[in-house]
Scaffold this motif. Structure first.
Motif, PDB file in Angstrom:
ATOM      1  N   ASP A   1       0.768  -1.079   0.003  1.00 14.95           N
ATOM      2  CA  ASP A   1      -0.014   0.093   0.048  1.00 14.95           C
ATOM      3  C   ASP A   1       0.983   1.386  -0.169  1.00 14.95           C
ATOM      4  N   TRP A   2       0.232   2.242  -0.116  1.00 16.23           N
ATOM      5  CA  TRP A   2       1.183   3.636  -0.271  1.00 16.23           C
ATOM      6  C   TRP A   2       0.468   4.414   1.193  1.00 16.23           C
ATOM      7  N   SER A   3       1.484   4.618   1.909  1.00 16.17           N
ATOM      8  CA  SER A   3       1.135   5.326   3.022  1.00 16.17           C
ATOM      9  C   SER A   3       2.076   6.344   3.686  1.00 16.17           C
ATOM     10  N   LEU A   4       1.966   7.703   3.342  1.00 13.90           N
ATOM     11  CA  LEU A   4       2.929   8.551   3.851  1.00 13.90           C
ATOM     12  C   LEU A   4       2.480   9.671   4.823  1.00 13.90           C
ATOM     13  N   ASP A   5       1.296   9.312   5.123  1.00 11.89           N
ATOM     14  CA  ASP A   5       0.670  10.224   6.109  1.00 11.89           C
ATOM     15  C   ASP A   5       0.699   9.754   7.722  1.00 11.89           C
ATOM     16  N   HIS A   6       0.894   8.220   7.610  1.00 10.44           N
ATOM     17  CA  HIS A   6       0.891   7.744   9.030  1.00 10.44           C
ATOM     18  C   HIS A   6       1.809   6.211   8.637  1.00 10.44           C
ATOM     19  N   ALA A   7       2.399   5.893   9.778  1.00 15.35           N
ATOM     20  CA  ALA A   7       3.174   4.400   9.940  1.00 15.35           C
ATOM     21  C   ALA A   7       2.054   3.414   9.452  1.00 15.35           C
ATOM     22  N   PRO A   8       2.989   2.344   8.670  1.00 17.07           N
ATOM     23  CA  PRO A   8       4.071   2.416   8.235  1.00 17.07           C
ATOM     24  C   PRO A   8       4.424   3.239   6.891  1.00 17.07           C
ATOM     25  N   LEU A   9       5.328   4.114   6.813  1.00 17.97           N
ATOM     26  CA  LEU A   9       5.768   5.041   5.799  1.00 17.97           C
ATOM     27  C   LEU A   9       6.126   4.132   4.498  1.00 17.97           C
ATOM     28  N   ARG A  10       5.433   4.106   3.638  1.00 19.59           N
ATOM     29  CA  ARG A  10       6.115   3.600   2.247  1.00 19.59           C
ATOM     30  C   ARG A  10       5.146   3.683   1.072  1.00 19.59           C
ATOM     31  N   ALA A  11       5.746   3.879  -0.047  1.00 15.18           N
ATOM     32  CA  ALA A  11       5.141   4.426  -1.414  1.00 15.18           C
ATOM     33  C   ALA A  11       6.075   3.412  -2.514  1.00 15.18           C
ATOM     34  N   GLN A  12       5.554   2.273  -2.661  1.00 15.28           N
ATOM     35  CA  GLN A  12       6.397   1.237  -3.521  1.00 15.28           C
ATOM     36  C   GLN A  12       5.664   1.016  -4.722  1.00 15.28           C
ATOM     37  N   VAL A  13       6.695   0.968  -5.856  1.00 20.74           N
ATOM     38  CA  VAL A  13       6.249   0.596  -7.026  1.00 20.74           C
ATOM     39  C   VAL A  13       6.937  -0.657  -7.395  1.00 20.74           C
ATOM     40  N   PHE A  14       6.202  -1.707  -8.103  1.00 21.65           N
ATOM     41  CA  PHE A  14       6.507  -2.767  -8.346  1.00 21.65           C
ATOM     42  C   PHE A  14       6.878  -2.891  -9.943  1.00 21.65           C
ATOM     43  N   ARG A  15       8.114  -2.844 -10.269  1.00 17.88           N
ATOM     44  CA  ARG A  15       8.475  -2.583 -11.848  1.00 17.88           C
ATOM     45  C   ARG A  15       9.079  -3.676 -12.708  1.00 17.88           C
ATOM     46  N   LEU A  16       8.477  -3.882 -13.689  1.00 19.66           N
ATOM     47  CA  LEU A  16       8.812  -4.957 -14.605  1.00 19.66           C
ATOM     48  C   LEU A  16       9.576  -4.457 -15.835  1.00 19.66           C
ATOM     49  N   THR A  17      10.959  -4.826 -16.027  1.00 14.28           N
ATOM     50  CA  THR A  17      11.689  -4.118 -17.055  1.00 14.28           C
ATOM     51  C   THR A  17      12.047  -5.465 -18.037  1.00 14.28           C
ATOM     52  N   ARG A  18      12.015  -5.160 -19.216  1.00 10.05           N
ATOM     53  CA  ARG A  18      12.415  -6.051 -20.385  1.00 10.05           C
ATOM     54  C   ARG A  18      13.817  -6.137 -20.334  1.00 10.05           C
ATOM     55  N   HIS A  19      14.564  -7.111 -20.736  1.00  8.22           N
ATOM     56  CA  HIS A  19      15.887  -7.451 -20.712  1.00  8.22           C
ATOM     57  C   HIS A  19      16.138  -7.986 -22.232  1.00  8.22           C
TER      58      HIS A  19
END
Length: 276
Positions: free
Chosen positions: A233-251
């Protein structure tokens, strides 16, 4: 007697990544609301700066959604719509409904240039087949929610609900949120994705990776030869503080043959204003 969801094949949506796509970002569970401006600003910054060819939002972008007509009267939701619209002008933006915003309608998405995603959707990336879901349908041990979900995803129930006055719909949503908050404060343990159903969905889709949100438990789980990736989840106003992106990259296989590639690789990015 209702069918066992663990043995009922899901109705799959399908998305094939064009050859021009090199990066696909997945996010979920931002729960955007006017009272949590830090989370909104981080999302706004991310959407403006990401270099991904596609941004796929796997549900609960909004904390609550009681109908597209509410957005027309809400300055905060209009700001969110503007962010979506601007991003969709340069990247593919897809939206999958979550348990909080399953009433987001086609008119709103179309006005924002956002493509709807069925839950679940099988995305094909080169030789890889990955199953995407919000994840709430997999949490079978949460029986009260599953009963509500069965009711609320019925088109007749939705039509009747959306026909109610806006104020009545907003009061209904406030009561649901209050119940959810009280359960959190009481320390209630929320259900996780059912293992048997997750494996059944993967087998039906011919996929070896499942990516979902909903549980707010970011992690990677081995399922035999398959893997289940849980978005944060994204949560920057209260703990736990996190804003994570799951990125897929072609190789690519070789530097001199950019059209020969064998896989897409994943990474988790902790988003901040210094990151693109």
């Amino acid at each position: 007697m209702s069918a066992d969801p663990r043995t009922t094949p899901p109705t799959l949506g399908r998305l094939t990544a064009p050859a021009a796509w090199h990066t696909v970002d997945l996010i979920s569970d931002l729960h955007l609301q006017v009272s949590e401006q830090a989370t909104f600003e981080a999302w706004h910054d991310y959407m403006a700066r990401t270099t991904a060819d596609a941004v796929l939002i796997l549900g609960d972008l909004f904390e609550v959604w009681v109908g597209d007509d509410a957005a027309a009267q809400d300055p905060f939701l209009q700001r969110c719509a503007q962010v979506l619209r601007q991003t969709a002008q340069r990247a593919h933006v897809g939206f999958m409904p979550g348990n909080r915003d399953f009433l987001v309608g086609p008119d709103f998405l179309s006005a924002c240039g956002v493509q709807p995603l069925t839950d679940p959707t099988l995305i094909t990336l080169g030789q890889q087949r990955i199953l995407l879901s919000h994840g709430d349908a997999l949490c079978l041990d949460d029986k009260p929610y599953q009963a509500f979900r069965l009711q609320a995803r019925n088109p007749q129930w939705q039509q009747a609900f959306l026909a109610k006055p806006l104020a009545e719909r907003q009061e209904f949503a406030r009561n649901l949120r209050a119940l959810s908050e009280s359960q959190k404060h009481e320390g209630m343990t929320f259900a996780d994705a059912d293992l048997e159903m997750s494996l059944f969905w993967l087998a039906q889709a011919g996929a070896d990776q499942l990516i979902h949100g909903h549980t707010h438990r970011p992690a990677d789980h081995a399922l035999g030869s398959a893997v289940r990736h849980v978005l944060s989840d994204w949560s920057l106003d209260h703990a736990p503080l996190r804003a994570q992106v799951f990125r897929l990259t072609r190789h690519t296989d070789t530097a001199d043959n950019p059209f020969a590639y064998n896989d897409w690789r994943s990474e988790r990015l902790d988003w901040n204003r210094a990151q693109a």
